[in-house]
Design a protein around this motif. Structure first.
Motif, PDB file in Angstrom:
ATOM      1  N   LYS A 261       0.663  -1.208   0.029  1.00 50.64           N
ATOM      2  CA  LYS A 261       0.264   0.487   0.048  1.00 50.64           C
ATOM      3  C   LYS A 261       0.926   0.978  -0.070  1.00 50.64           C
ATOM      4  CE  LYS A 261      -4.265  -1.719   0.182  1.00 50.64           C
ATOM      5  NZ  LYS A 261      -5.324  -1.810  -0.684  1.00 50.64           N
ATOM      6  N   TYR A 262       1.777   1.345   0.728  1.00 50.70           N
ATOM      7  CA  TYR A 262       2.597   2.707   0.736  1.00 50.70           C
ATOM      8  C   TYR A 262       3.737   2.845  -0.498  1.00 50.70           C
ATOM      9  CZ  TYR A 262       2.914   2.512   5.797  1.00 50.70           C
ATOM     10  OH  TYR A 262       2.299   2.671   7.375  1.00 50.70           O
ATOM     11  N   ARG A 263       3.827   1.417  -1.291  1.00 53.41           N
ATOM     12  CA  ARG A 263       4.522   1.212  -2.637  1.00 53.41           C
ATOM     13  C   ARG A 263       3.598   1.961  -3.780  1.00 53.41           C
ATOM     14  NH1 ARG A 263       6.179  -3.634  -2.228  1.00 53.41           N
ATOM     15  NH2 ARG A 263       7.734  -2.885  -1.209  1.00 53.41           N
ATOM     16  N   ALA A 264       2.318   1.389  -3.295  1.00 56.60           N
ATOM     17  CA  ALA A 264       1.249   2.068  -4.712  1.00 56.60           C
ATOM     18  C   ALA A 264       0.768   3.694  -4.279  1.00 56.60           C
ATOM     19  CB  ALA A 264      -0.079   1.432  -4.257  1.00 56.60           C
ATOM     20  N   ALA A 265       0.799   3.822  -2.694  1.00 58.02           N
ATOM     21  CA  ALA A 265       0.572   5.291  -3.033  1.00 58.02           C
ATOM     22  C   ALA A 265       2.453   6.725  -2.897  1.00 58.02           C
ATOM     23  CB  ALA A 265       0.171   5.568  -1.422  1.00 58.02           C
ATOM     24  N   GLY A 266       3.123   5.715  -3.240  1.00 59.20           N
ATOM     25  CA  GLY A 266       4.590   6.184  -3.425  1.00 59.20           C
ATOM     26  C   GLY A 266       4.833   7.408  -1.886  1.00 59.20           C
ATOM     27  N   VAL A 267       4.289   6.149  -0.695  1.00 55.49           N
ATOM     28  CA  VAL A 267       4.394   7.127   0.322  1.00 55.49           C
ATOM     29  C   VAL A 267       6.457   5.937   1.142  1.00 55.49           C
ATOM     30  CG1 VAL A 267       2.736   8.503   0.939  1.00 55.49           C
ATOM     31  CG2 VAL A 267       3.748   5.974   1.819  1.00 55.49           C
ATOM     32  N   GLN A 268       7.052   6.869   1.391  1.00 62.04           N
ATOM     33  CA  GLN A 268       8.229   5.846   2.162  1.00 62.04           C
ATOM     34  C   GLN A 268       8.048   5.394   3.319  1.00 62.04           C
ATOM     35  OE1 GLN A 268      12.870   7.268   1.097  1.00 62.04           O
ATOM     36  NE2 GLN A 268      11.880   9.289   0.575  1.00 62.04           N
ATOM     37  N   HIS A 269       8.407   4.129   3.872  1.00 64.40           N
ATOM     38  CA  HIS A 269       8.360   3.597   5.011  1.00 64.40           C
ATOM     39  C   HIS A 269       9.840   3.638   5.886  1.00 64.40           C
ATOM     40  CE1 HIS A 269       8.643  -0.048   2.827  1.00 64.40           C
ATOM     41  NE2 HIS A 269       8.730  -1.310   4.511  1.00 64.40           N
ATOM     42  N   TYR A 270       9.745   4.445   7.339  1.00 66.95           N
ATOM     43  CA  TYR A 270      11.086   3.980   8.119  1.00 66.95           C
ATOM     44  C   TYR A 270      10.641   2.956   9.498  1.00 66.95           C
ATOM     45  CZ  TYR A 270      14.877   5.459  10.321  1.00 66.95           C
ATOM     46  OH  TYR A 270      15.932   5.534  11.566  1.00 66.95           O
ATOM     47  N   ARG A 271      11.719   2.409  10.034  1.00 67.23           N
ATOM     48  CA  ARG A 271      11.362   1.495  10.881  1.00 67.23           C
ATOM     49  C   ARG A 271      12.391   2.664  12.238  1.00 67.23           C
ATOM     50  NH1 ARG A 271      11.332  -4.021  12.666  1.00 67.23           N
ATOM     51  NH2 ARG A 271      10.441  -4.096  14.806  1.00 67.23           N
ATOM     52  N   HIS A 272      11.184   2.748  13.168  1.00 65.74           N
ATOM     53  CA  HIS A 272      11.973   3.338  14.594  1.00 65.74           C
ATOM     54  C   HIS A 272      11.612   2.720  15.951  1.00 65.74           C
ATOM     55  CE1 HIS A 272      13.954   6.417  17.235  1.00 65.74           C
ATOM     56  NE2 HIS A 272      12.794   6.224  17.509  1.00 65.74           N
ATOM     57  N   ALA A 273      12.015   1.716  15.570  1.00 60.56           N
ATOM     58  CA  ALA A 273      11.525   0.279  16.739  1.00 60.56           C
ATOM     59  C   ALA A 273      12.394   0.245  18.094  1.00 60.56           C
ATOM     60  CB  ALA A 273      12.218  -1.264  16.458  1.00 60.56           C
ATOM     61  N   ALA A 274      12.317   1.673  18.379  1.00 64.77           N
ATOM     62  CA  ALA A 274      12.442   2.072  19.804  1.00 64.77           C
ATOM     63  C   ALA A 274      11.346   1.609  21.158  1.00 64.77           C
ATOM     64  CB  ALA A 274      11.995   3.590  20.328  1.00 64.77           C
ATOM     65  N   THR A 275      11.418   0.775  22.229  1.00 66.76           N
ATOM     66  CA  THR A 275      10.445  -0.385  22.712  1.00 66.76           C
ATOM     67  C   THR A 275       9.296   0.428  23.655  1.00 66.76           C
ATOM     68  OG1 THR A 275      12.248  -1.572  22.697  1.00 66.76           O
ATOM     69  CG2 THR A 275      10.367  -1.741  24.044  1.00 66.76           C
ATOM     70  N   PRO A 276       8.325   0.148  23.178  1.00 64.42           N
ATOM     71  CA  PRO A 276       7.181   1.107  24.379  1.00 64.42           C
ATOM     72  C   PRO A 276       7.339   0.216  25.587  1.00 64.42           C
ATOM     73  CG  PRO A 276       6.316  -0.180  23.012  1.00 64.42           C
ATOM     74  CD  PRO A 276       7.614  -0.182  22.864  1.00 64.42           C
ATOM     75  N   ASN A 277       6.531   0.913  27.021  1.00 64.37           N
ATOM     76  CA  ASN A 277       7.010   0.188  28.015  1.00 64.37           C
ATOM     77  C   ASN A 277       5.695   0.925  28.880  1.00 64.37           C
ATOM     78  OD1 ASN A 277       7.576  -0.601  31.060  1.00 64.37           O
ATOM     79  ND2 ASN A 277       9.235   1.339  31.495  1.00 64.37           N
ATOM     80  N   PRO A 278       4.349   0.236  29.121  1.00 60.80           N
ATOM     81  CA  PRO A 278       3.241   0.458  29.248  1.00 60.80           C
ATOM     82  C   PRO A 278       3.718   0.816  30.969  1.00 60.80           C
ATOM     83  CG  PRO A 278       3.136  -1.831  28.571  1.00 60.80           C
ATOM     84  CD  PRO A 278       4.719  -1.086  28.460  1.00 60.80           C
ATOM     85  N   ARG A 279       2.811   1.432  31.444  1.00 66.15           N
ATOM     86  CA  ARG A 279       3.234   2.185  33.115  1.00 66.15           C
ATOM     87  C   ARG A 279       1.133   1.452  33.539  1.00 66.15           C
ATOM     88  NH1 ARG A 279       6.799   6.729  32.047  1.00 66.15           N
ATOM     89  NH2 ARG A 279       4.519   7.800  31.949  1.00 66.15           N
ATOM     90  N   PHE A 280       1.192   0.833  34.713  1.00 70.98           N
ATOM     91  CA  PHE A 280      -0.116   0.723  35.067  1.00 70.98           C
ATOM     92  C   PHE A 280       0.144   0.067  36.669  1.00 70.98           C
ATOM     93  CE2 PHE A 280       1.662  -3.533  32.868  1.00 70.98           C
ATOM     94  CZ  PHE A 280       1.044  -3.807  34.215  1.00 70.98           C
ATOM     95  N   THR A 281      -0.814   0.308  37.712  1.00 74.64           N
ATOM     96  CA  THR A 281      -0.856  -0.096  38.623  1.00 74.64           C
ATOM     97  C   THR A 281      -1.318  -1.740  39.446  1.00 74.64           C
ATOM     98  OG1 THR A 281      -1.320   2.068  39.801  1.00 74.64           O
ATOM     99  CG2 THR A 281      -1.508   0.066  41.485  1.00 74.64           C
ATOM    100  N   VAL A 282      -0.172  -2.708  39.293  1.00 70.71           N
ATOM    101  CA  VAL A 282      -1.286  -4.322  39.569  1.00 70.71           C
ATOM    102  C   VAL A 282      -2.393  -3.758  41.363  1.00 70.71           C
ATOM    103  CG1 VAL A 282      -0.341  -6.150  40.621  1.00 70.71           C
ATOM    104  CG2 VAL A 282       1.234  -4.736  38.889  1.00 70.71           C
TER     105      VAL A 282
END
Length: 783
Positions: A261-282
């Protein structure tokens, strides 16, 4: 003097023109002209990224930014981005085990607006409001809570945090970079032109840019997950057609359909694989993953592995219904991380076992990705529980238990108790039976391998003559890297062994096999090894029907690491395994679910019927009828391993330790391999017992300007029992070192109780009347 004043005044007038929405919105000072000390500061109302996120007042050089790679290269990624963590509040994760909304008190009534988003009260009142509306959710409250409410909260908050992470990492500063502004407000003329071209339906909500630089005509669409917004992509395709540079920055690796889909639209794609860290209370309603991978029944396990498994639907039909019910209710789908439906749990394996810095057990599972739309994943809880149970079974039992055998003459030595009361033992025995059938199928002369086999073996009196063989499954050397108090299981192949074996018990055809010389037997075994054996060995290592066998074998490798570590250091893993290892007590990890009533004799009786009546009968052009039937075995008493050097590990598995560590917080894609890594630990607290950091105030590392490409990514049952383990439990200690100065071999020692050598196995089998035998008979003239 007057000249200088006129220059400043002209610049200020130009800036004012910019502010009211001219085509060129933002411009810096004229070349060679400096602002005076009393020049008006940039105005926050323009939505500059530096005002919103605190980035530099100096714009970044273009060559360090996504989308400015040389022509022809459409994708790159942030090197070692997985080492970067960004935190966000995902409060609903703290009560995803809530099943009965009636358990929550609502002191302020049933209006969701009375309660903060991400609280049980808000979730319950939102549910009730939804169910009273025109389109009530068709599933249960808990399904909705996990797959709609909690997912939406996570998408929104994680998406905002990821946007901050990306903008700060690339330091999108200066007066040109604008964040979170609508094209309708930024450039009304362009908006109206796009509306005429694309239609009012497409442009009705405008186009909010995550980050845009109109001077360079660059747009960054920042998505923490794997998806995109179809309406936005239509607009972006038109911008590309008009000469804009549009780059989609994803936190996870887009699947092939999205990339197309990206290719067909002509947009580029890039990966920034930073790690998400969800915070919650047990709290009281925090899921504990059914004690997954925890030796202490009073200490819950937390992590993405247990979460993904718990939320996985039990059947394909349930998975499709679950996805369909959530469709259209998910906010910001582009920020959705891969959910259980996007994971092929039939390929789930344990890939890492180790200790956290606080001494708790940590682990990671891995599995191939699935297409959530066409073939969603399912059955995760069952597979994860199987891995956990097998892991503890291998620890609790001494290794002399780890074999099974099917012998028609001896129902008393099928397997050693209490191994027969575990799912690990059941799987080994059922794999043995399935292997028997696969040998028969492989010998079908209508197959390529079968034809070459019958054509190639010795002919006696013009008819094919094949003596008896014995086949059994054993481990090949597993590739394991020991590093930083953990073991990375990189590969775990199995091998099918085969030797010629005389056996006198008549099969379905009666009579005795044809007589072969020693040379003829050797010739037949050579043909057999080149035609039939590779077919079955490939199935054992690749076919879905042997996936459980491979799954429990990898758990065996993980258990061996823990066993050896504890043998070396009694305080390892906080001493929590001392009451488990080699105690031969498996009641905590029994046969489960539909297999709870499984009996080894059922499999033996099926094998006996197969042996006496035959499973397969083939017509051979020369020689008449051929009966094919078999018995076999599986021997996992040993667990040989091959060292993996640090250099090879880093070259072949770049950044795997960072992904493995991060997977305890969220399920993560590994590179561009099409694999999801899901982890956890038994600390009793999310994320290993330490609160996750928030978004970094400033990048921990700057782009190098040199982006990298994605990588292209058994012994006979009648043997004399082995002596009881002595000293350290009969196991070779771990090699010392592994971290710090210099690299060790990075592997476990070859392991397991050395019950019998291969030569000893053969001798024992002959003495026992040829157990673990694979036999074929031919019936007809000349036999």
């Amino acid at each position: 003097m007057h000249s200088a004043i006129r220059v400043r005044g002209w610049f200020r007038m130009r800036a004012a023109i910019v502010a009211i929405g001219a085509t060129v919105l933002v411009a810096g000072p004229l070349p060679g002209v400096r602002d005076s000390a009393d020049a008006a500061p940039p105005k926050p109302m323009l939505g500059r990224c530096m005002d919103k996120y605190g980035t530099s007042a100096t714009p970044p050089p273009a060559y360090k930014l996504p989308g400015y790679r040389p022509a022809g290269a459409n994708q790159w990624k942030t090197p070692n981005a997985e080492d970067r963590f960004y935190g966000y509040d995902h409060l609903a994760k703290g009560f995803e085990a809530l099943t009965d909304p009636g358990l929550i008190d609502l002191p302020d009534g049933n209006d969701p607006k009375k309660y903060a988003w991400g609280t049980p009260e808000n979730a319950v009142t939102t549910w009730r409001q939804n169910q009273a509306g025109a389109k009530p959710y068709a599933g249960t409250f808990n399904e909705w809570l996990n797959n709609v409410y909690s997912r939406n909260e996570g998408n929104n908050k994680r998406g905002n945090a990821f946007e901050s992470e990306v903008v700060k990492y690339f330091d999108l500063g200066g007066v040109d970079w604008i964040c979170q502004k609508n094209l309708r407000d930024l450039n009304p003329n362009l908006y109206k032109d796009l509306e005429r071209t694309l239609g009012k339906d497409v442009m009705k909500d405008g186009r909010v840019f995550d980050a845009v630089n109109q001077r360079t005509r660059t747009v960054y669409e920042i998505k923490s997950g794997i998806g995109y917004d179809a309406r936005q992509l239509k607009i972006d395709a038109e911008l590309v057609r008009r000469g804009w540079r549009v780059v989609y920055i994803n936190g996870q690796e887009p699947d092939a359909k999205t990339v197309e889909k990206y290719r067909a639209a002509g947009v580029q794609h890039y990966r920034h694989a930073a790690t998400p860290n969800p915070r919650f209370t047990v709290g009281k309603y925090t899921p504990n993953s059914n004690q997954l991978m925890t030796p202490d029944p009073n200490r819950p396990s937390f992590g993405s592995g247990g979460d993904m498994a718990r939320r996985s639907a039990p059947t394909p039909e349930d998975a499709r219904r679950q996805i369909e019910r959530a469709r259209g209710l998910i906010q910001q789908p582009g920020n959705s991380l891969r959910g259980p439906g996007g994971v092929d749990f039939s390929t789930l394996d344990i890939s890492y076992i180790g200790q956290t810095k606080t001494g708790n057990l940590s682990y990671s599972f891995s599995a191939k990705n699935a297409d959530e739309e066409t073939a969603p994943g399912y059955g995760g809880e069952e597979k994860a529980q199987l891995i956990s149970d097998a892991f503890f079974t291998w620890l609790a039992l001494t290794p002399d238990h780890f074999w099974v055998n099917l012998n028609p003459d001896d129902p008393n030595t099928i397997m050693k108790a209490p191994f027969d009361k575990t799912d690990a033992g059941r799987i080994l025995l059922e794999a043995d039976m399935e292997m028997k059938r696969d040998f028969g199928r492989a010998e079908d002369p209508k197959t390529d391998a079968g034809k070459r086999f019958w054509d190639g073996i010795t002919k006696v009196d013009g008819k094919p003559c094949m003596g008896s063989t014995r086949n059994w499954i054993v481990p090949k050397k597993a590739e394991v890297r020991i590093e930083d108090d953990g073991a990375y299981i990189l590969s775990a192949p199995l091998e099918v062994k085969s030797v010629a074996q005389e056996y006198n018990t008549p099969g379905p055809g009666g009579g005795m096999p044809c007589t072969l010389t020693k040379e003829q037997t050797a010739h037949n075994m050579d043909v057999y090894g080149r035609t039939i054996l590779p077919v079955v060995q490939r199935q054992v290592n690749e076919d879905a029907k042997y996936a459980d066998l491979r799954r429990v074998y990898k758990a065996r490798i993980a258990a061996e690491y823990v066993r050896q570590t504890v043998a070396r250091d009694k305080k390892a893993f906080g001493g929590s395994f001392a009451g488990i290892i080699d105690r031969n007590q498996v009641k905590r990890w029994p046969l489960r679910g539909k297999n709870a009533a499984w009996d080894k004799m059922t499999v033996w009786k099926e094998m006996k019927r197969s042996f006496t009546e035959g499973d397969f009968k083939y017509e051979i052009p020369v020689g008449g009828e051929i009966w094919v039937y078999t018995v076999g075995g599986v021997d996992l008493t040993q667990q040989p391993q091959e060292k993996v050097s640090k250099a090879r590990f880093q070259a072949e598995k770049p950044n795997l330790p960072s992904v493995t560590k991060g997977s305890r917080h969220e399920a993560l894609d590994y590179q561009a391999t099409g694999v999801t890594v899901m982890g956890g630990d038994n600390s009793g607290q999310p994320g290993g017992g330490k609160p996750g950091p928030g978004p970094s105030p400033s990048p921990t590392g700057k782009p190098t300007g040199k982006p990298t490409d994605q990588p292209t990514g058994s012994p006979a049952p009648s043997h004399t029992p082995a002596p009881a383990p002595s000293g350290n439990g009969g196991h070779t200690p771990l090699p010392t070192g592994g971290t710090g100065g210099g690299d060790t071999d990075g592997s476990l020692a070859d392991t397991g109780t050395q019950v019998l050598t291969i030569a000893g196995v053969a001798a024992a089998l002959l003495a026992a009347g040829a157990a673990l035998v694979w036999i074929r008979r031919r019936r007809g003239a000349g036999e």
